[in-house]
Motif scaffolding. Sequence first.
Motif, PDB file in Angstrom:
ATOM      1  N   PHE A  74       1.014  -1.274  -0.131  1.00  0.00           N
ATOM      2  CA  PHE A  74      -0.125  -0.036   0.088  1.00  0.00           C
ATOM      3  C   PHE A  74       0.890   1.238  -0.051  1.00  0.00           C
ATOM      4  O   PHE A  74       2.135   1.192   0.296  1.00  0.00           O
ATOM      5  CB  PHE A  74      -0.919   0.134   1.210  1.00  0.00           C
ATOM      6  CG  PHE A  74      -0.224   0.280   2.406  1.00  0.00           C
ATOM      7  CD1 PHE A  74      -0.245   1.261   3.018  1.00  0.00           C
ATOM      8  CD2 PHE A  74       0.122  -0.809   3.128  1.00  0.00           C
ATOM      9  CE1 PHE A  74       0.488   1.514   4.355  1.00  0.00           C
ATOM     10  CE2 PHE A  74       1.088  -0.846   4.469  1.00  0.00           C
ATOM     11  CZ  PHE A  74       1.029   0.237   5.083  1.00  0.00           C
ATOM     12  N   GLU A  75       0.391   2.514  -0.372  1.00  0.00           N
ATOM     13  CA  GLU A  75       1.231   3.694  -0.255  1.00  0.00           C
ATOM     14  C   GLU A  75       0.693   4.381   0.995  1.00  0.00           C
ATOM     15  O   GLU A  75      -0.513   4.605   1.307  1.00  0.00           O
ATOM     16  CB  GLU A  75       0.822   4.537  -1.426  1.00  0.00           C
ATOM     17  CG  GLU A  75       1.362   5.676  -1.751  1.00  0.00           C
ATOM     18  CD  GLU A  75       1.490   6.434  -3.181  1.00  0.00           C
ATOM     19  OE1 GLU A  75       0.852   7.546  -3.089  1.00  0.00           O
ATOM     20  OE2 GLU A  75       1.569   5.848  -4.263  1.00  0.00           O
ATOM     21  N   ILE A  76       1.826   5.003   1.540  1.00  0.00           N
ATOM     22  CA  ILE A  76       1.788   5.920   2.491  1.00  0.00           C
ATOM     23  C   ILE A  76       1.790   7.339   1.909  1.00  0.00           C
ATOM     24  O   ILE A  76       2.579   7.615   1.373  1.00  0.00           O
ATOM     25  CB  ILE A  76       2.909   5.894   3.552  1.00  0.00           C
ATOM     26  CG1 ILE A  76       2.750   4.472   4.159  1.00  0.00           C
ATOM     27  CG2 ILE A  76       2.792   6.940   4.662  1.00  0.00           C
ATOM     28  CD1 ILE A  76       3.812   4.088   5.161  1.00  0.00           C
ATOM     29  N   ALA A  77       0.634   8.262   1.960  1.00  0.00           N
ATOM     30  CA  ALA A  77       0.552   9.540   1.343  1.00  0.00           C
ATOM     31  C   ALA A  77       1.654  10.444   1.857  1.00  0.00           C
ATOM     32  O   ALA A  77       2.107  10.217   3.032  1.00  0.00           O
ATOM     33  CB  ALA A  77      -0.894   9.929   1.632  1.00  0.00           C
ATOM     34  N   SER A  78       1.957  11.304   1.002  1.00  0.00           N
ATOM     35  CA  SER A  78       2.923  12.436   1.553  1.00  0.00           C
ATOM     36  C   SER A  78       2.108  13.053   2.531  1.00  0.00           C
ATOM     37  O   SER A  78       1.109  13.193   2.578  1.00  0.00           O
ATOM     38  CB  SER A  78       3.260  13.318   0.211  1.00  0.00           C
ATOM     39  OG  SER A  78       2.181  14.027  -0.177  1.00  0.00           O
TER      40      SER A  78
END
Length: 116
Positions: A74-78
């Motif tokens: 999954f992607e951790i948002a900026s």
Amino acid sequence: MNDQRLTPADLASALARRGSLPRRYCEDFVRSFFEVVEEGLVHDNLVKIKGFGTFKVVDIDARESVNVSTGERFEIASHTKVSFTPDAGLRDAVNNPFVAFQTVILNEGTDTKEME
């Protein structure tokens, strides 16, 4: 004080004991101090306190990670975070008890092939 995290109330109590000041006065001071730091970070992204250190807002880029339970990526948002860099005097005061420590290389000469 112990090695646990301090709350603003704990900090106010410690200031009141140390300075023989009314606890309410110290609570107001601690609350105001953090409000001033917060306002400075919101408006200028930087708060420098001479003899103490620098609070700074830092941008963190988006990155990919893995859920260790499921293995799902999954992607951790900026986002932004607050960074603190202690002033040289504070840093030295904290590090002073360890100045005489020697560097020791661990596992020097250990054959790691036996571990595999």
